[in-house]
Design an enzyme around this catalytic site. Sequence first.
Site, mmCIF file in Angstrom:
data_model
loop_
_atom_site.group_PDB
_atom_site.id
_atom_site.type_symbol
_atom_site.label_atom_id
_atom_site.label_comp_id
_atom_site.label_asym_id
_atom_site.label_seq_id
_atom_site.Cartn_x
_atom_site.Cartn_y
_atom_site.Cartn_z
ATOM 1 N N SER A 170 1.093 -1.229 -0.036
ATOM 2 C CA SER A 170 0.014 0.052 0.121
ATOM 3 C C SER A 170 0.936 0.978 -0.089
ATOM 4 O O SER A 170 2.244 1.071 0.207
ATOM 5 C CB SER A 170 -0.754 0.091 1.341
ATOM 6 O OG SER A 170 -1.566 1.306 1.309
ATOM 7 N N TYR A 183 -2.184 -1.334 10.548
ATOM 8 C CA TYR A 183 -2.062 -1.446 9.079
ATOM 9 C C TYR A 183 -0.732 -1.008 8.505
ATOM 10 O O TYR A 183 -0.303 -1.781 7.685
ATOM 11 C CB TYR A 183 -3.205 -0.474 8.687
ATOM 12 C CG TYR A 183 -3.596 -0.839 7.108
ATOM 13 C CD1 TYR A 183 -4.428 -1.819 6.573
ATOM 14 C CD2 TYR A 183 -3.136 0.089 5.975
ATOM 15 C CE1 TYR A 183 -4.718 -1.941 5.199
ATOM 16 C CE2 TYR A 183 -3.156 -0.231 4.830
ATOM 17 C CZ TYR A 183 -3.996 -0.949 4.464
ATOM 18 O OH TYR A 183 -4.163 -0.947 2.926
#
Length: 289
Positions: A170, A183
């Site tokens: 990401s 995350y």
Amino acid sequence: MNTPADAFELTEPELTADDLLFVEDPHFEPASVAIVTGAASGIGRATAVALAANGLTVVGADIDEAGLEGTVDLAAAVGVDGTVRPLPTDLTDDGDVEAMVETAAEAGELRYVASIAGMQYISPIPEFPPEKYDLLLDVMLRAPFMTAKFAMPHIRATGDGVGAIANMSSVHGQYATQDKAAYITAKHGLEGLTRAIAAEGEGTLRGFSVSAGYVLTPLMMNQIEDTAEERGISEREVVEDVMLGQARGKEMLTPAEVANLFTFGFSKHGKHLNGADLLWDGGYTHTYE
């Protein structure tokens, strides 16, 4: 009924064959097997369908059995040349992960792994529940490690040892924003795991990651709601100011666009992509005003 001017709604786009990248590759055939985790929705679903459309046998793994059936139905609607085999899997269970890899190896020559399954939890660090932190790290970092651990011997055992393990990273594997500690930690860890796989892959077994900007998935739509509540702003402001405010491009990616990166990366055209990251973020990470 008229829609209010300040109304805001996002929907995940419907995937069709026209959205997919098709690549000629000698290993893109039914005898070659790809594992795709998180295959019940979003990027994982699109990737499972994209790889099957390129002729591969895909073992689609997810804890969501109904979602997996939806992926099989979508593959049929798209008219794929390969096969999507649904496999209910709990990625927090090492035994399930090992069984997933063994099932894939029994289906043909296991050559490709796309570790895509992901979760999100929005909270500042002082209030972040440790059990949520542990869960996100188990799904997004430990499970990809265990999958690679079990898959690498099978990939090496193919006739030529050619294959690749790809991890869904990401923009949050490149930098940090607030309220997403687990995350961000997982995605940064995945970058390291990817390089470790490449270091041990001896050239033919490659490791790479894919880092997308914001993608229109069910996970992202839930995150928009959570971020709006956490910051006390509207969902429109979350998208336009928080998510896309820094990006040069002002459109979210679609799951199919990300799936195509996995297709390319696995193919012969990605043979020099090793230990590196495919950063597809619309200029989000490396430009600023």
